[in-house]
Design an enzyme around this catalytic site. Structure first.
Site, PDB file in Angstrom:
ATOM      1  N   THR A 140      30.964  10.008 -14.236  1.00 40.50           N
ATOM      2  CA  THR A 140      30.218   9.954 -13.253  1.00 40.50           C
ATOM      3  C   THR A 140      29.664  11.422 -12.782  1.00 40.50           C
ATOM      4  O   THR A 140      30.538  12.490 -12.955  1.00 40.50           O
ATOM      5  CB  THR A 140      30.452   9.225 -12.047  1.00 40.50           C
ATOM      6  OG1 THR A 140      29.588   9.371 -10.870  1.00 40.50           O
ATOM      7  CG2 THR A 140      31.935   9.547 -11.385  1.00 40.50           C
ATOM      8  N   ASP A 141      28.570  11.563 -12.199  1.00 44.87           N
ATOM      9  CA  ASP A 141      28.357  12.832 -11.493  1.00 44.87           C
ATOM     10  C   ASP A 141      28.949  13.259 -10.230  1.00 44.87           C
ATOM     11  O   ASP A 141      29.079  14.442  -9.709  1.00 44.87           O
ATOM     12  CB  ASP A 141      26.574  12.909 -11.268  1.00 44.87           C
ATOM     13  CG  ASP A 141      26.033  11.770 -10.342  1.00 44.87           C
ATOM     14  OD1 ASP A 141      27.170  11.026  -9.916  1.00 44.87           O
ATOM     15  OD2 ASP A 141      24.659  12.069 -10.086  1.00 44.87           O
ATOM     16  N   GLU A 142      29.432  12.113  -9.719  1.00 42.30           N
ATOM     17  CA  GLU A 142      30.597  12.245  -8.341  1.00 42.30           C
ATOM     18  C   GLU A 142      31.589  13.287  -8.695  1.00 42.30           C
ATOM     19  O   GLU A 142      32.094  13.640  -7.736  1.00 42.30           O
ATOM     20  CB  GLU A 142      30.822  10.914  -7.972  1.00 42.30           C
ATOM     21  CG  GLU A 142      29.815  10.105  -7.628  1.00 42.30           C
ATOM     22  CD  GLU A 142      30.255   9.073  -6.401  1.00 42.30           C
ATOM     23  OE1 GLU A 142      31.074   9.243  -5.770  1.00 42.30           O
ATOM     24  OE2 GLU A 142      29.208   8.202  -6.221  1.00 42.30           O
ATOM     25  N   TYR A 166      37.406   7.840  -5.162  1.00 42.46           N
ATOM     26  CA  TYR A 166      36.863   7.167  -6.481  1.00 42.46           C
ATOM     27  C   TYR A 166      36.564   8.408  -7.284  1.00 42.46           C
ATOM     28  O   TYR A 166      36.801   8.407  -8.284  1.00 42.46           O
ATOM     29  CB  TYR A 166      35.347   6.323  -6.156  1.00 42.46           C
ATOM     30  CG  TYR A 166      34.629   6.126  -7.303  1.00 42.46           C
ATOM     31  CD1 TYR A 166      34.982   5.216  -8.186  1.00 42.46           C
ATOM     32  CD2 TYR A 166      33.275   6.872  -7.297  1.00 42.46           C
ATOM     33  CE1 TYR A 166      34.162   5.374  -9.550  1.00 42.46           C
ATOM     34  CE2 TYR A 166      32.525   7.053  -8.406  1.00 42.46           C
ATOM     35  CZ  TYR A 166      32.770   6.146  -9.609  1.00 42.46           C
ATOM     36  OH  TYR A 166      32.047   6.077 -10.622  1.00 42.46           O
ATOM     37  N   LYS A 170      37.837   9.381 -11.010  1.00 44.14           N
ATOM     38  CA  LYS A 170      37.149   9.648 -12.170  1.00 44.14           C
ATOM     39  C   LYS A 170      37.330  11.066 -12.876  1.00 44.14           C
ATOM     40  O   LYS A 170      37.363  11.239 -14.027  1.00 44.14           O
ATOM     41  CB  LYS A 170      35.504   9.368 -12.042  1.00 44.14           C
ATOM     42  CG  LYS A 170      35.332   7.955 -11.730  1.00 44.14           C
ATOM     43  CD  LYS A 170      35.496   6.850 -12.963  1.00 44.14           C
ATOM     44  CE  LYS A 170      34.795   7.104 -14.003  1.00 44.14           C
ATOM     45  NZ  LYS A 170      34.968   6.183 -15.036  1.00 44.14           N
TER      46      LYS A 170
HETATM   47  P1  NAD Z   1      31.442  -2.295 -12.367  1.00 48.96           P
HETATM   48  O1  NAD Z   1      32.163  -2.099 -11.114  1.00 48.96           O
HETATM   49  O2  NAD Z   1      30.204  -3.134 -12.198  1.00 48.96           O
HETATM   50  O3  NAD Z   1      32.157  -2.881 -13.514  1.00 48.96           O
HETATM   51  C1  NAD Z   1      33.419  -2.562 -13.853  1.00 48.96           C
HETATM   52  C2  NAD Z   1      34.148  -3.566 -14.913  1.00 48.96           C
HETATM   53  O4  NAD Z   1      35.327  -3.019 -15.205  1.00 48.96           O
HETATM   54  C3  NAD Z   1      34.159  -5.069 -14.527  1.00 48.96           C
HETATM   55  O5  NAD Z   1      33.689  -5.889 -15.327  1.00 48.96           O
HETATM   56  C4  NAD Z   1      35.825  -5.265 -14.234  1.00 48.96           C
HETATM   57  O6  NAD Z   1      36.199  -6.567 -14.293  1.00 48.96           O
HETATM   58  C5  NAD Z   1      36.203  -4.192 -15.230  1.00 48.96           C
HETATM   59  N1  NAD Z   1      37.840  -3.711 -14.918  1.00 48.96           N
HETATM   60  C6  NAD Z   1      37.897  -3.298 -13.571  1.00 48.96           C
HETATM   61  N2  NAD Z   1      39.212  -2.755 -13.582  1.00 48.96           N
HETATM   62  C7  NAD Z   1      39.746  -3.233 -14.872  1.00 48.96           C
HETATM   63  C8  NAD Z   1      41.085  -3.009 -15.688  1.00 48.96           C
HETATM   64  N3  NAD Z   1      42.131  -2.448 -14.640  1.00 48.96           N
HETATM   65  N4  NAD Z   1      41.180  -3.385 -16.696  1.00 48.96           N
HETATM   66  C9  NAD Z   1      40.085  -4.045 -17.409  1.00 48.96           C
HETATM   67  N5  NAD Z   1      38.817  -4.077 -16.930  1.00 48.96           N
HETATM   68  C10 NAD Z   1      38.706  -3.533 -15.686  1.00 48.96           C
HETATM   69  O7  NAD Z   1      31.098  -0.698 -12.802  1.00 48.96           O
HETATM   70  P2  NAD Z   1      29.866  -0.363 -13.433  1.00 48.96           P
HETATM   71  O8  NAD Z   1      28.765   0.041 -12.161  1.00 48.96           O
HETATM   72  O9  NAD Z   1      29.372  -0.999 -14.502  1.00 48.96           O
HETATM   73  O10 NAD Z   1      30.370   1.109 -14.028  1.00 48.96           O
HETATM   74  C11 NAD Z   1      31.118   1.386 -15.419  1.00 48.96           C
HETATM   75  C12 NAD Z   1      31.512   2.780 -15.671  1.00 48.96           C
HETATM   76  O11 NAD Z   1      30.352   3.687 -15.307  1.00 48.96           O
HETATM   77  C13 NAD Z   1      32.495   3.040 -14.615  1.00 48.96           C
HETATM   78  O12 NAD Z   1      33.523   3.797 -15.255  1.00 48.96           O
HETATM   79  C14 NAD Z   1      31.982   4.088 -13.559  1.00 48.96           C
HETATM   80  O13 NAD Z   1      32.765   4.883 -13.064  1.00 48.96           O
HETATM   81  C15 NAD Z   1      30.719   4.583 -14.504  1.00 48.96           C
HETATM   82  N6  NAD Z   1      29.640   5.106 -13.692  1.00 48.96           N
HETATM   83  C16 NAD Z   1      28.896   4.042 -12.896  1.00 48.96           C
HETATM   84  C17 NAD Z   1      27.741   4.381 -12.344  1.00 48.96           C
HETATM   85  C18 NAD Z   1      26.710   3.593 -11.691  1.00 48.96           C
HETATM   86  O14 NAD Z   1      25.895   3.904 -10.851  1.00 48.96           O
HETATM   87  N7  NAD Z   1      27.261   2.369 -11.254  1.00 48.96           N
HETATM   88  C19 NAD Z   1      27.218   5.824 -12.608  1.00 48.96           C
HETATM   89  C20 NAD Z   1      28.025   6.533 -13.506  1.00 48.96           C
HETATM   90  C21 NAD Z   1      29.186   6.280 -14.078  1.00 48.96           C
HETATM   91  O1  DAU Z   2      26.521   8.719  -8.578  1.00 52.76           O
HETATM   92  C1  DAU Z   2      27.094   7.907  -9.656  1.00 52.76           C
HETATM   93  C2  DAU Z   2      27.722   6.809  -8.768  1.00 52.76           C
HETATM   94  O2  DAU Z   2      26.752   5.989  -8.162  1.00 52.76           O
HETATM   95  C3  DAU Z   2      28.621   5.954  -9.623  1.00 52.76           C
HETATM   96  O3  DAU Z   2      29.819   6.759  -9.984  1.00 52.76           O
HETATM   97  C4  DAU Z   2      29.576   4.839  -8.828  1.00 52.76           C
HETATM   98  O4  DAU Z   2      30.158   4.137  -9.379  1.00 52.76           O
HETATM   99  C5  DAU Z   2      28.270   4.128  -7.988  1.00 52.76           C
HETATM  100  O5  DAU Z   2      28.782   3.167  -7.142  1.00 52.76           O
HETATM  101  C6  DAU Z   2      27.465   5.057  -7.140  1.00 52.76           C
HETATM  102  O6  DAU Z   2      28.009   5.675  -6.126  1.00 52.76           O
HETATM  103  P1  DAU Z   2      27.364   5.584  -4.818  1.00 52.76           P
HETATM  104  O7  DAU Z   2      28.062   5.843  -3.712  1.00 52.76           O
HETATM  105  O8  DAU Z   2      26.337   6.688  -5.040  1.00 52.76           O
HETATM  106  O9  DAU Z   2      26.394   4.105  -4.741  1.00 52.76           O
HETATM  107  P2  DAU Z   2      26.214   2.935  -3.450  1.00 52.76           P
HETATM  108  O10 DAU Z   2      25.298   2.334  -3.989  1.00 52.76           O
HETATM  109  O11 DAU Z   2      27.338   2.792  -3.048  1.00 52.76           O
HETATM  110  O12 DAU Z   2      25.428   4.114  -2.383  1.00 52.76           O
HETATM  111  C7  DAU Z   2      24.130   4.723  -2.794  1.00 52.76           C
HETATM  112  C8  DAU Z   2      23.940   5.675  -1.611  1.00 52.76           C
HETATM  113  O13 DAU Z   2      23.191   4.716  -0.586  1.00 52.76           O
HETATM  114  C9  DAU Z   2      25.132   6.533  -0.954  1.00 52.76           C
HETATM  115  O14 DAU Z   2      24.615   7.654  -0.541  1.00 52.76           O
HETATM  116  C10 DAU Z   2      25.507   5.493   0.016  1.00 52.76           C
HETATM  117  C11 DAU Z   2      24.068   4.926   0.459  1.00 52.76           C
HETATM  118  N1  DAU Z   2      24.420   3.348   1.084  1.00 52.76           N
HETATM  119  C12 DAU Z   2      25.016   2.658   0.373  1.00 52.76           C
HETATM  120  C13 DAU Z   2      25.201   1.317   0.863  1.00 52.76           C
HETATM  121  C14 DAU Z   2      26.224   0.324   0.164  1.00 52.76           C
HETATM  122  C15 DAU Z   2      23.812   3.370   2.364  1.00 52.76           C
HETATM  123  O15 DAU Z   2      23.061   4.113   2.783  1.00 52.76           O
HETATM  124  N2  DAU Z   2      23.958   2.119   2.838  1.00 52.76           N
HETATM  125  C16 DAU Z   2      24.753   1.043   2.106  1.00 52.76           C
HETATM  126  O16 DAU Z   2      24.764  -0.115   2.568  1.00 52.76           O
END
Ligand code: NAD
Ligand code: DAU
Length: 361
Positions: A140-142, A166, A170
């Site tokens: 992630t970019d975080e 989180y 990562k």
């Molecule tokens: P998600 O939470 O939707 O899915 C995570 C999956 O991992 C689920 O299917 C869960 O059952 C599985 N999982 C969790 N713990 C586990 C374990 N101990 N063993 C096996 N499986 C397990 O997440 P996502 O949004 O699909 O993100 C996927 C990946 O991409 C993550 O590594 C996240 O850090 C990264 N990522 C997400 C975003 C985003 O915006 N969602 C952005 C950048 C990177």
């Molecule tokens: O940047 C990549 C990341 O993006 C991934 O690594 C994470 O897995 C993914 O969950 C996401 O993280 P964020 O914290 O940015 O996503 P979230 O959707 O929780 O929130 C997006 C932005 O919106 C953040 O600034 C918090 C804000 N927010 C979120 C929620 C759930 C609100 O203002 N209100 C809300 O109810």
């Protein structure tokens, strides 16, 4: 080619699998523990696909992972399994360290032993299975932390400065992956991506939460002043980028992936309200916008993320195909058109199905 994908039942993993199987690009072994974020209903139709196998396995379970590698003999691994929600990490960081750090180390150990045992003699393709093996870590970019308003976007050389539990977990996992490459020679590639959105996202994340709340006439809770900036990427564009990096990325190299769509949270929520107004006009007096409510800010909330994707664009020829406005429209429409998926997630019925079908695994 056979790819072992961890976390393939989650939001991004399921998009990746749907895409890989619809183009018949690879056979898939999906290794997923099915936590609350894992939903097999996000992979419709795949139960009858001979190129798809599912293993309910926790990446922290070494013996089970060893069995999966032994039985399925993958050519590559794409590691997406993680605890992914920042707010949950603030409430309970332990499982983030367990899965994202210790689980990743476990996977690296098992993958390394497997890779060391692969045949290193060239076959008909001219290279050996050992030479062709890759472990792709999805991050992630975080990990780069809070970006000042006028600072240039994150590049692959930006120092790590994670803010939330989180992000720290990562960052730790990225360091482990690089260490396994440098110390043991494990052939890895790493990607760091911005915020994804699109279909089948669990409605704890900003965009699906806001869509579903608005459709239900509930408040739209914006943290603090809503001026925080994220760079939004459609999940299908992310999946395509991951495939390009797995195929053509240089071993040991990192690629940043972004959507070129920096928006404040308030802009995102307002755009959602406008889109909803076009698709399903509301009878609320001043429209969906009237539901926007400022709530207490997230502790340690990063103000801005932005990704410089020039490396992947120039070296691998990838670029996002969706504009944010088009992607948002499609996403709103998708949630409106899939009331059954939504209802089963919101009611918890998807969990009952999982326990009935996978209780023994
Ligand atoms: P998600 O939470 O939707 O899915 C995570 C999956 O991992 C689920 O299917 C869960 O059952 C599985 N999982 C969790 N713990 C586990 C374990 N101990 N063993 C096996 N499986 C397990 O997440 P996502 O949004 O699909 O993100 C996927 C990946 O991409 C993550 O590594 C996240 O850090 C990264 N990522 C997400 C975003 C985003 O915006 N969602 C952005 C950048 C990177
Ligand atoms: O940047 C990549 C990341 O993006 C991934 O690594 C994470 O897995 C993914 O969950 C996401 O993280 P964020 O914290 O940015 O996503 P979230 O959707 O929780 O929130 C997006 C932005 O919106 C953040 O600034 C918090 C804000 N927010 C979120 C929620 C759930 C609100 O203002 N209100 C809300 O109810």
């Amino acid at each position: 080619m056979k790819i072992l994908i961890t976390g393939g039942t989650g939001f991004i993993g399921s998009a990746l699998i749907r895409q890989l199987r619809s183009y018949r690009r690879a056979e898939i072994v999906n290794v997923d523990a099915l936590t609350y974020a894992g939903n097999p209903e996000s992979l419709p139709g795949l139960e009858h696909d001979p190129g798809y196998r599912f293993e309910r396995v926790d990446i922290r379970d070494r013996e089970a992972l060893e069995r999966v590698f032994r039985e399925h003999r993958p050519d590559a691994v794409m590691h997406l399994a993680a605890e992914s929600h920042v707010d949950r990490s603030i409430l309970g960081p332990g499982v983030f360290v367990d899965t994202n750090v210790v689980g990743t180390q476990n996977l690296l150990d098992v993958a390394r032993a497997y890779w060391e045992g692969l045949d290193d003699r060239p076959d008909a393709s001219g290279s050996s299975p050992r030479e062709r093996f890759r472990l792709h870590h999805i991050s992630t970019d975080e990990v780069f932390g809070d970006l000042p308003p006028d600072a240039p976007a994150f590049t692959e050389a930006t120092p790590y400065a994670p803010s939330s539990p989180y992000a720290a977990s990562k960052a730790a996992s990225d360091h482990l992956v690089r260490a396994w490459h440098r110390t043991y020679g494990l052939p890895v590639v790493i990607t760091n991506c911005s915020n994804n959105y699109g279909p089948y996202q669990f409605p704890e994340k900003l965009i699906p939460l806001m869509i579903l709340n608005a459709l239900a006439g509930k408040p739209l809770p914006v943290y603090g002043d809503g001026g925080q900036i994220r760079d939004w990427l459609h999940v299908d564009d992310h999946a395509e980028a991951l495939w390009q990096v797995l195929q053509h990325g240089e071993i040991g190299r990192t690629y940043n992936i972004g959507g070129d769509a920096e928006r404040t949270n308030l802009q995102v929520v307002e755009a959602l309200c406008e889109t909803l107004e076009m698709i399903q006009p509301t009878d609320i007096g001043s429209g969906y916008r009237a539901l926007i409510t400022s709530v207490t800010d997230r502790p340690g909330h990063d103000r801005r993320y932005a990704i410089d994707s020039r490396r992947i664009q120039h070296e691998l020829g990838w670029r996002p195909a969706h504009s944010f406005e088009q992607g948002l429209r499609e996403t709103v429409q998708w949630y409106r058109d899939h009331p059954e998926w939504v209802a089963r997630v919101q009611s918890g019925a998807y969990r009952e199905w999982i326990e009935a079908n996978y209780a023994d695994r």
